[in-house]
Design a protein around this motif. Structure first.
Motif, PDB file in Angstrom:
ATOM      1  N   ASN A 171       0.846  -1.203   0.000  1.00 32.16           N
ATOM      2  CA  ASN A 171       0.000   0.000   0.000  1.00 32.16           C
ATOM      3  C   ASN A 171       0.875   1.244   0.000  1.00 32.16           C
ATOM      4  OD1 ASN A 171      -2.422   1.474   0.217  1.00 32.16           O
ATOM      5  ND2 ASN A 171      -2.099   1.690   2.421  1.00 32.16           N
ATOM      6  N   LYS A 197       1.663   4.620  -0.472  1.00 29.00           N
ATOM      7  CA  LYS A 197       1.133   5.949  -0.794  1.00 29.00           C
ATOM      8  C   LYS A 197       1.494   6.881   0.349  1.00 29.00           C
ATOM      9  CE  LYS A 197      -3.382   4.805   1.097  1.00 29.00           C
ATOM     10  NZ  LYS A 197      -4.771   4.517   0.820  1.00 29.00           N
ATOM     11  N   LEU A 253       1.766  13.610   4.477  1.00 33.40           N
ATOM     12  CA  LEU A 253       1.243  14.677   3.631  1.00 33.40           C
ATOM     13  C   LEU A 253       0.059  14.146   2.851  1.00 33.40           C
ATOM     14  CD1 LEU A 253       4.698  15.949   2.527  1.00 33.40           C
ATOM     15  CD2 LEU A 253       3.127  17.168   3.993  1.00 33.40           C
ATOM     16  N   TRP A 254      -0.603  15.064   2.139  1.00 30.15           N
ATOM     17  CA  TRP A 254      -1.808  14.691   1.435  1.00 30.15           C
ATOM     18  C   TRP A 254      -1.503  14.341  -0.017  1.00 30.15           C
ATOM     19  CZ3 TRP A 254      -0.349  19.235   3.577  1.00 30.15           C
ATOM     20  CH2 TRP A 254      -0.040  20.287   2.721  1.00 30.15           C
ATOM     21  N   GLU A 255      -2.394  13.571  -0.616  1.00 32.77           N
ATOM     22  CA  GLU A 255      -2.270  13.235  -2.030  1.00 32.77           C
ATOM     23  C   GLU A 255      -2.307  14.528  -2.844  1.00 32.77           C
ATOM     24  OE1 GLU A 255      -1.805  10.385  -3.701  1.00 32.77           O
ATOM     25  OE2 GLU A 255      -1.635   9.274  -1.834  1.00 32.77           O
ATOM     26  N   GLY A 256      -1.430  14.657  -3.805  1.00 29.41           N
ATOM     27  CA  GLY A 256      -1.407  15.859  -4.614  1.00 29.41           C
ATOM     28  C   GLY A 256      -0.347  16.835  -4.167  1.00 29.41           C
ATOM     29  N   PHE A 257       0.290  16.588  -3.034  1.00 26.81           N
ATOM     30  CA  PHE A 257       1.414  17.420  -2.606  1.00 26.81           C
ATOM     31  C   PHE A 257       2.580  17.186  -3.554  1.00 26.81           C
ATOM     32  CE2 PHE A 257       5.210  18.434  -0.211  1.00 26.81           C
ATOM     33  CZ  PHE A 257       4.855  19.588   0.457  1.00 26.81           C
ATOM     34  N   ILE A 298      -4.817  -8.304   3.476  1.00 27.79           N
ATOM     35  CA  ILE A 298      -4.071  -7.144   3.968  1.00 27.79           C
ATOM     36  C   ILE A 298      -4.583  -5.861   3.340  1.00 27.79           C
ATOM     37  CG2 ILE A 298      -1.804  -6.033   3.847  1.00 27.79           C
ATOM     38  CD1 ILE A 298      -0.580  -8.769   4.318  1.00 27.79           C
ATOM     39  N   TYR A 346      -6.509  -1.188   4.470  1.00 31.23           N
ATOM     40  CA  TYR A 346      -6.042   0.147   4.107  1.00 31.23           C
ATOM     41  C   TYR A 346      -7.190   1.004   3.582  1.00 31.23           C
ATOM     42  CZ  TYR A 346      -1.404  -1.910   4.392  1.00 31.23           C
ATOM     43  OH  TYR A 346      -0.278  -2.537   4.822  1.00 31.23           O
ATOM     44  N   SER A 347      -7.070   2.313   3.810  1.00 31.36           N
ATOM     45  CA  SER A 347      -8.072   3.229   3.285  1.00 31.36           C
ATOM     46  C   SER A 347      -7.954   3.290   1.768  1.00 31.36           C
ATOM     47  CB  SER A 347      -7.872   4.626   3.872  1.00 31.36           C
ATOM     48  OG  SER A 347      -6.640   5.150   3.442  1.00 31.36           O
ATOM     49  N   SER A 348      -9.059   3.631   1.129  1.00 36.13           N
ATOM     50  CA  SER A 348      -9.054   3.581  -0.326  1.00 36.13           C
ATOM     51  C   SER A 348      -8.304   4.782  -0.898  1.00 36.13           C
ATOM     52  CB  SER A 348     -10.485   3.571  -0.858  1.00 36.13           C
ATOM     53  OG  SER A 348     -10.943   4.880  -1.028  1.00 36.13           O
ATOM     54  N   ARG A 349      -7.676   4.562  -2.023  1.00 32.82           N
ATOM     55  CA  ARG A 349      -6.872   5.604  -2.648  1.00 32.82           C
ATOM     56  C   ARG A 349      -7.765   6.742  -3.153  1.00 32.82           C
ATOM     57  NH1 ARG A 349      -1.496   5.770  -4.630  1.00 32.82           N
ATOM     58  NH2 ARG A 349      -1.099   3.722  -3.760  1.00 32.82           N
ATOM     59  N   ASP A 366      -8.315   9.147  -0.409  1.00 37.68           N
ATOM     60  CA  ASP A 366      -7.130   9.974  -0.192  1.00 37.68           C
ATOM     61  C   ASP A 366      -7.026  11.069  -1.241  1.00 37.68           C
ATOM     62  OD1 ASP A 366      -6.598   8.344   1.854  1.00 37.68           O
ATOM     63  OD2 ASP A 366      -4.910   7.308   0.960  1.00 37.68           O
ATOM     64  N   GLY A 377      -6.979  15.016  -0.713  1.00 34.20           N
ATOM     65  CA  GLY A 377      -5.871  15.823  -1.226  1.00 34.20           C
ATOM     66  C   GLY A 377      -6.364  16.975  -2.081  1.00 34.20           C
ATOM     67  N   ILE A 420      -7.740  19.695   0.150  1.00 33.50           N
ATOM     68  CA  ILE A 420      -6.685  20.453   0.828  1.00 33.50           C
ATOM     69  C   ILE A 420      -6.021  21.420  -0.145  1.00 33.50           C
ATOM     70  CG2 ILE A 420      -4.449  20.243   1.959  1.00 33.50           C
ATOM     71  CD1 ILE A 420      -5.473  17.539   3.068  1.00 33.50           C
ATOM     72  N   ASN A 421      -5.722  20.940  -1.357  1.00 35.45           N
ATOM     73  CA  ASN A 421      -5.075  21.827  -2.328  1.00 35.45           C
ATOM     74  C   ASN A 421      -5.971  22.997  -2.703  1.00 35.45           C
ATOM     75  OD1 ASN A 421      -2.573  20.663  -2.542  1.00 35.45           O
ATOM     76  ND2 ASN A 421      -3.218  19.176  -4.060  1.00 35.45           N
ATOM     77  N   ILE A 444      -5.827  25.492   0.098  1.00 40.98           N
ATOM     78  CA  ILE A 444      -4.569  26.252   0.057  1.00 40.98           C
ATOM     79  C   ILE A 444      -4.649  27.346  -0.996  1.00 40.98           C
ATOM     80  CG2 ILE A 444      -2.109  26.095  -0.471  1.00 40.98           C
ATOM     81  CD1 ILE A 444      -2.147  23.284   0.696  1.00 40.98           C
ATOM     82  N   TRP A 475      -1.913  22.140   7.077  1.00 40.72           N
ATOM     83  CA  TRP A 475      -2.888  22.229   5.982  1.00 40.72           C
ATOM     84  C   TRP A 475      -3.752  20.980   5.926  1.00 40.72           C
ATOM     85  CZ3 TRP A 475      -4.315  26.553   4.119  1.00 40.72           C
ATOM     86  CH2 TRP A 475      -3.431  27.615   3.955  1.00 40.72           C
ATOM     87  N   LYS A 476      -3.208  19.854   6.364  1.00 38.79           N
ATOM     88  CA  LYS A 476      -4.003  18.633   6.314  1.00 38.79           C
ATOM     89  C   LYS A 476      -5.155  18.684   7.320  1.00 38.79           C
ATOM     90  CE  LYS A 476      -3.323  13.746   5.574  1.00 38.79           C
ATOM     91  NZ  LYS A 476      -2.431  12.599   5.666  1.00 38.79           N
ATOM     92  N   TYR A 483       6.330  23.954   4.689  1.00 34.31           N
ATOM     93  CA  TYR A 483       5.518  23.483   3.579  1.00 34.31           C
ATOM     94  C   TYR A 483       4.175  22.945   4.019  1.00 34.31           C
ATOM     95  CZ  TYR A 483       7.658  19.194   5.275  1.00 34.31           C
ATOM     96  OH  TYR A 483       8.098  18.179   6.073  1.00 34.31           O
ATOM     97  N   SER A 484       4.014  22.687   5.313  1.00 33.04           N
ATOM     98  CA  SER A 484       2.810  21.978   5.723  1.00 33.04           C
ATOM     99  C   SER A 484       1.979  22.732   6.748  1.00 33.04           C
ATOM    100  CB  SER A 484       3.193  20.615   6.305  1.00 33.04           C
ATOM    101  OG  SER A 484       4.041  20.798   7.406  1.00 33.04           O
TER     102      SER A 484
END
Lengths: 146, 196
Positions: free
Chosen positions: A126, A128, A132-136, B3, B7-10, B13, B17, B20-21, B24, B113-114, B149-150
């Motif tokens: 997995n 990823k 930080l966040w996706e797209g950073f 396994i 995990y969380s789904s992409r 995420d 993301g 968040i962008n 910003i 920022w997250k 940066y964060s």
């Protein structure tokens, strides 16, 4: 107190089993080729007498000409430890084999290294971003980030 | 594989993301402080009524804080709340877990920022009228992380701030002083004023 094993002593065993895979061995650490990292890690984990059953931590260093990933291994059974290192020289696409299959601890820590340092771990289930966040854009712990 | 199911789904995420962008991009400039009406003495004098006075007295005497403390200044707030400094002297002993029942946000700590969309969401969920105290250097300007940066360089990038309390962290006395300042500010508020 945990006994820190000498890298040079273990290097002899490794060199017998995996010829040509040891890059550097000192009293403090043992550096191996990236290609044979997974096999050597498996050997260190499963060989009686070594039994490194616990991965304390993984971290990564940026030397600008290469990335170095550091594995701190511990054996709870024998109460000894070892510092294992591997280097990758590509800056665009640094890749190392993942050790999640051996120690589940590596899961989040390899993701953190991937996130902040940009090193891909082949075979990670997995891979990823975790902090930080996706797209950073970019990997902020690299020395050339700014 | 089993396994992979833990995990969380992409997709989730990537959606996070994107949010968040976008935040910003929207938050490059600080939001002006809501204090224009403080200077409008003339207008305020004309419109001042006893209703205002009673309403403002009620509002400033029971400021309820929402639970939104992202980092370490929270401990100083907890100290302020506990028996030594005893915030309940100011009608503030209740900390509401629900933003619907709160009218004050004390932004205690560094905001990344997250985390920013969640804080903004909590602020948006609070019922009007509502106020914000920026507590600590990170909340005022991003503090030592200002160029990181964060980290959000000051809460006023995402929500309007009424009172700034500097310090790293501020002493409980400083926070109480900030709360007293906010109470004075609320006392001068008018129902018909432009801001709030």
């Amino acid at each position: 107190m945990t006994l820190a094993l000498s890298g040079s002593d273990i290097a002899k065993q490794i060199e017998e089993k995996f010829p040509g895979s040891v890059v550097e061995a000192t009293d403090q650490n043992l550096m191996v080729e990236a290609e044979s990292l997974f096999d050597i890690a498996g050997y260190l984990k499963d060989t009686p007498g070594l039994d490194f059953d616990y991965l304390t931590l993984i971290t990564a260093v940026d030397y600008l000409d290469c990335f170095e990933v550091v594995y701190n291994l511990t054996s709870i059974k024998h109460n000894h430890s070892l510092v294992l290192k591997a280097r990758c020289y590509s800056r665009q696409n640094p890749t190392l084999p993942s050790v999640v299959g051996l120690w589940r601890t590596a899961d989040f820590q390899e993701r953190e290294i991937y996130d902040l340092m940009g090193i891909s771990f082949e075979g990670h289930p997995n891979l990823k971003r975790i902090v930080l966040w996706e797209g950073f854009e970019g990997h902020p712990l690299r020395k050339d980030f700014l | 594989m089993e396994i992979e199911e833990v995990y969380s789904s992409r997709q989730l995420d990537e959606k996070e993301g994107r949010q968040i962008n976008e935040l910003i991009d929207r938050s490059q400039q600080p939001i002006p402080d809501p204090d224009r009406w403080l200077e409008e003495e003339l207008e305020r004098n004309i419109l001042l009524t006893s209703v205002d006075a009673i309403l403002n007295w009620a509002r400033r005497s029971s400021l309820w804080t929402v639970v939104a403390f992202p980092a370490c200044c929270a401990f100083e707030f907890i100290t302020t709340e506990a028996s030594r400094f005893d915030l309940s002297r100011f009608g503030m002993e209740i900390i509401r877990a629900s933003p619907r029942q709160a009218d004050l946000m004390i932004t205690a700590g560094t905001l990344t920022w997250k985390m920013a969309p969640q804080i903004k969401r909590i602020y948006d969920q609070m019922a009007e009228p509502k106020w914000v105290i920026a507590m600590g250097a990170c909340a005022v300007s991003g503090g030592i992380f200002a160029s990181s940066y964060s980290v959000v360089p000051g809460y006023n990038r995402i929500i309007p701030v009424d009172v700034y309390v500097p310090g790293c962290p501020p002493r409980p006395e400083a926070l109480i002083y900030g709360i007293r300042m906010l109470q004075e500010k609320i006392a001068r508020q008018s129902l018909i004023a432009e801001d709030k």
